[in-house]
Design a protein around this motif. Structure first.
Motif, PDB file in Angstrom:
ATOM      1  N   VAL A   1       0.846  -1.184   0.000  1.00  0.00           N
ATOM      2  CA  VAL A   1       0.000   0.000   0.000  1.00  0.00           C
ATOM      3  C   VAL A   1       0.889   1.243   0.000  1.00  0.00           C
ATOM      4  O   VAL A   1       1.957   1.251   0.621  1.00  0.00           O
ATOM      5  CB  VAL A   1      -0.965   0.017   1.213  1.00  0.00           C
ATOM      6  N   GLN A   2       0.449   2.247  -0.743  1.00  0.00           N
ATOM      7  CA  GLN A   2       1.172   3.525  -0.788  1.00  0.00           C
ATOM      8  C   GLN A   2       0.210   4.657  -0.457  1.00  0.00           C
ATOM      9  O   GLN A   2      -0.729   4.931  -1.213  1.00  0.00           O
ATOM     10  CB  GLN A   2       1.785   3.741  -2.173  1.00  0.00           C
ATOM     11  N   TYR A   3       0.457   5.318   0.666  1.00  0.00           N
ATOM     12  CA  TYR A   3      -0.307   6.507   1.008  1.00  0.00           C
ATOM     13  C   TYR A   3       0.307   7.707   0.303  1.00  0.00           C
ATOM     14  O   TYR A   3       1.485   7.674  -0.056  1.00  0.00           O
ATOM     15  CB  TYR A   3      -0.350   6.689   2.529  1.00  0.00           C
ATOM     16  N   PRO A   4      -0.457   8.767   0.105  1.00  0.00           N
ATOM     17  CA  PRO A   4       0.041   9.917  -0.660  1.00  0.00           C
ATOM     18  C   PRO A   4       1.389  10.416  -0.163  1.00  0.00           C
ATOM     19  O   PRO A   4       1.596  10.575   1.046  1.00  0.00           O
ATOM     20  CB  PRO A   4      -1.059  10.962  -0.452  1.00  0.00           C
TER      21      PRO A   4
ATOM     22  N   LEU B   1       6.178   2.669  -0.275  1.00  0.00           N
ATOM     23  CA  LEU B   1       5.282   1.521  -0.190  1.00  0.00           C
ATOM     24  C   LEU B   1       5.538   0.746   1.096  1.00  0.00           C
ATOM     25  O   LEU B   1       6.681   0.632   1.538  1.00  0.00           O
ATOM     26  CB  LEU B   1       5.499   0.576  -1.377  1.00  0.00           C
ATOM     27  N   GLN B   2       4.457   0.224   1.670  1.00  0.00           N
ATOM     28  CA  GLN B   2       4.626  -0.639   2.831  1.00  0.00           C
ATOM     29  C   GLN B   2       3.865  -1.934   2.620  1.00  0.00           C
ATOM     30  O   GLN B   2       2.815  -1.960   1.969  1.00  0.00           O
ATOM     31  CB  GLN B   2       4.191   0.058   4.125  1.00  0.00           C
ATOM     32  N   LEU B   3       4.408  -3.001   3.175  1.00  0.00           N
ATOM     33  CA  LEU B   3       3.844  -4.327   2.963  1.00  0.00           C
ATOM     34  C   LEU B   3       2.523  -4.480   3.710  1.00  0.00           C
ATOM     35  O   LEU B   3       2.438  -4.220   4.906  1.00  0.00           O
ATOM     36  CB  LEU B   3       4.838  -5.386   3.444  1.00  0.00           C
ATOM     37  N   LEU B   4       1.484  -4.926   2.982  1.00  0.00           N
ATOM     38  CA  LEU B   4       0.207  -5.260   3.601  1.00  0.00           C
ATOM     39  C   LEU B   4       0.166  -6.718   4.001  1.00  0.00           C
ATOM     40  O   LEU B   4      -0.247  -7.070   5.104  1.00  0.00           O
ATOM     41  CB  LEU B   4      -0.932  -5.024   2.608  1.00  0.00           C
ATOM     42  N   LEU B   5       0.543  -7.595   3.064  1.00  0.00           N
ATOM     43  CA  LEU B   5       0.521  -9.025   3.334  1.00  0.00           C
ATOM     44  C   LEU B   5       1.308  -9.750   2.246  1.00  0.00           C
ATOM     45  O   LEU B   5       1.614  -9.165   1.200  1.00  0.00           O
ATOM     46  CB  LEU B   5      -0.911  -9.563   3.394  1.00  0.00           C
TER      47      LEU B   5
ATOM     48  N   GLU C   1      -3.118   3.983  -2.721  1.00  0.00           N
ATOM     49  CA  GLU C   1      -2.896   3.185  -3.919  1.00  0.00           C
ATOM     50  C   GLU C   1      -2.330   1.829  -3.494  1.00  0.00           C
ATOM     51  O   GLU C   1      -1.472   1.752  -2.611  1.00  0.00           O
ATOM     52  CB  GLU C   1      -1.951   3.882  -4.893  1.00  0.00           C
ATOM     53  N   TYR C   2      -2.821   0.788  -4.119  1.00  0.00           N
ATOM     54  CA  TYR C   2      -2.468  -0.579  -3.752  1.00  0.00           C
ATOM     55  C   TYR C   2      -1.796  -1.270  -4.938  1.00  0.00           C
ATOM     56  O   TYR C   2      -2.271  -1.192  -6.074  1.00  0.00           O
ATOM     57  CB  TYR C   2      -3.728  -1.354  -3.326  1.00  0.00           C
TER      58      TYR C   2
ATOM     59  N   VAL D   1      11.302  -9.838   0.995  1.00  0.00           N
ATOM     60  CA  VAL D   1      10.307  -8.859   1.412  1.00  0.00           C
ATOM     61  C   VAL D   1      10.950  -7.483   1.472  1.00  0.00           C
ATOM     62  O   VAL D   1      11.849  -7.240   2.268  1.00  0.00           O
ATOM     63  CB  VAL D   1       9.708  -9.224   2.784  1.00  0.00           C
ATOM     64  N   LEU D   2      10.491  -6.573   0.622  1.00  0.00           N
ATOM     65  CA  LEU D   2      11.116  -5.264   0.473  1.00  0.00           C
ATOM     66  C   LEU D   2      10.670  -4.274   1.538  1.00  0.00           C
ATOM     67  O   LEU D   2       9.502  -4.226   1.905  1.00  0.00           O
ATOM     68  CB  LEU D   2      10.795  -4.692  -0.900  1.00  0.00           C
ATOM     69  N   THR D   3      11.636  -3.446   1.964  1.00  0.00           N
ATOM     70  CA  THR D   3      11.365  -2.252   2.767  1.00  0.00           C
ATOM     71  C   THR D   3      11.744  -1.061   1.918  1.00  0.00           C
ATOM     72  O   THR D   3      12.875  -0.974   1.429  1.00  0.00           O
ATOM     73  CB  THR D   3      12.205  -2.261   4.055  1.00  0.00           C
ATOM     74  N   PHE D   4      10.782  -0.138   1.727  1.00  0.00           N
ATOM     75  CA  PHE D   4      10.985   0.987   0.820  1.00  0.00           C
ATOM     76  C   PHE D   4      11.383   2.254   1.557  1.00  0.00           C
ATOM     77  O   PHE D   4      10.950   2.503   2.686  1.00  0.00           O
ATOM     78  CB  PHE D   4       9.703   1.271   0.035  1.00  0.00           C
ATOM     79  N   GLY D   5      12.165   3.091   0.866  1.00  0.00           N
ATOM     80  CA  GLY D   5      12.377   4.451   1.308  1.00  0.00           C
ATOM     81  C   GLY D   5      11.176   5.321   0.952  1.00  0.00           C
ATOM     82  O   GLY D   5      10.229   4.865   0.306  1.00  0.00           O
TER      83      GLY D   5
END
Lengths: 115, 116
Positions: free
Chosen positions: A37-40, A44-48, A88-89, B104-108
């Motif tokens: 998921v990407q907030y404005p 990106l961060q992992l959801l699952l 955005e997903y 599993v990626l960690t993003f900037g």
């Protein structure tokens, strides 16, 4: 080769309604699958993630996804949308096992939540 | 932990100028990568590295160079910027999941680049 198709670049739901974001994948070998998921204005961060254990995967913020090999799908759902889910997903695929580092991302689905 | 740190957050260049986008991670991750994000295109892999001294090309490598002299740092260089390189750039790092082997990626937070 692997690819991801996300159906619908924009999805709108009412607050409290079911969220369904569709993802179909193509992979010549058993895949690992992810939703991010990407907030404005953020990364990106992992959801699952699906890594060949349980086919129904639960993630953060009440989201879950089910891996269906026969349908080559990994759709993301949430029973009741909240305003904070607007983002955005992205669905992503990689080869299973220790051999692949490369993730292939879909083009993304922007979720709007209507009050 | 700071995670993955990208600098600068915003940059405007003129066509033909060069610059370096910096990426640093403090998680001792073996794998690092650069993606670009363009509207309606999702994320596309530019270059990646599986460890210090090892780099490889992704889907869209043309116009970009990388190096990996340390585990922590993975800079992305634009040698001669072009308007087509206007984009948001994301650096990511990862360590393989111990059970599944999944990456599993960690993003900037991203670097927004405009080339005029």
């Amino acid at each position: 080769a692997q690819s991801v198709t996300q159906l619908g670049s924009h999805v709108s739901v009412s607050e409290g309604a079911l969220v369904l974001l569709r993802c179909n994948y193509s992979s010549s070998v058993p895949p690992y699958l992810f939703w991010y998921v990407q907030y404005p204005n953020q990364g990106l961060q992992l959801l699952l993630k699906y890594t060949s254990a349980a086919t129904l995967v639960k993630g953060i913020n009440g989201f879950e996804a089910e891996f269906k090999k026969s349908e080559t799908s990994f759709h993301l759902t949430k029973p009741s949308a909240h305003m904070s889910d607007a983002a955005e997903y992205f669905c992503a695929v990689t080869r299973s096992g220790a051999g692949s580092y490369q993730l292939t991302f879909g083009k993304g689905t922007k979720l709007s939540v209507i009050p | 932990n700071a995670g993955v740190t990208q600098t600068p957050k915003f940059q405007v260049l003129k066509t033909g100028q060069s610059m370096t986008l910096q990426c640093a991670q403090d998680m001792n991750h073996e794998y690092m990568s650069w993606y670009r994000q363009d509207p309606g295109m999702g994320l596309r892999l530019i270059h990646y590295s599986v460890g210090a001294g090892i780099t490889d090309q992704g889907e869209v490598p043309n116009g970009y160079n990388v190096s990996r002299s340390t585990t922590e740092d993975f800079p992305l260089r634009l040698l001669s910027a072009a308007p087509s390189q206007t984009s948001v750039y994301f650096c990511a790092s990862s360590l393989r999941d111990g059970t599944s082997g999944a990456n599993v990626l960690t993003f900037g937070a991203g670097s927004r680049l405009t080339v005029l």
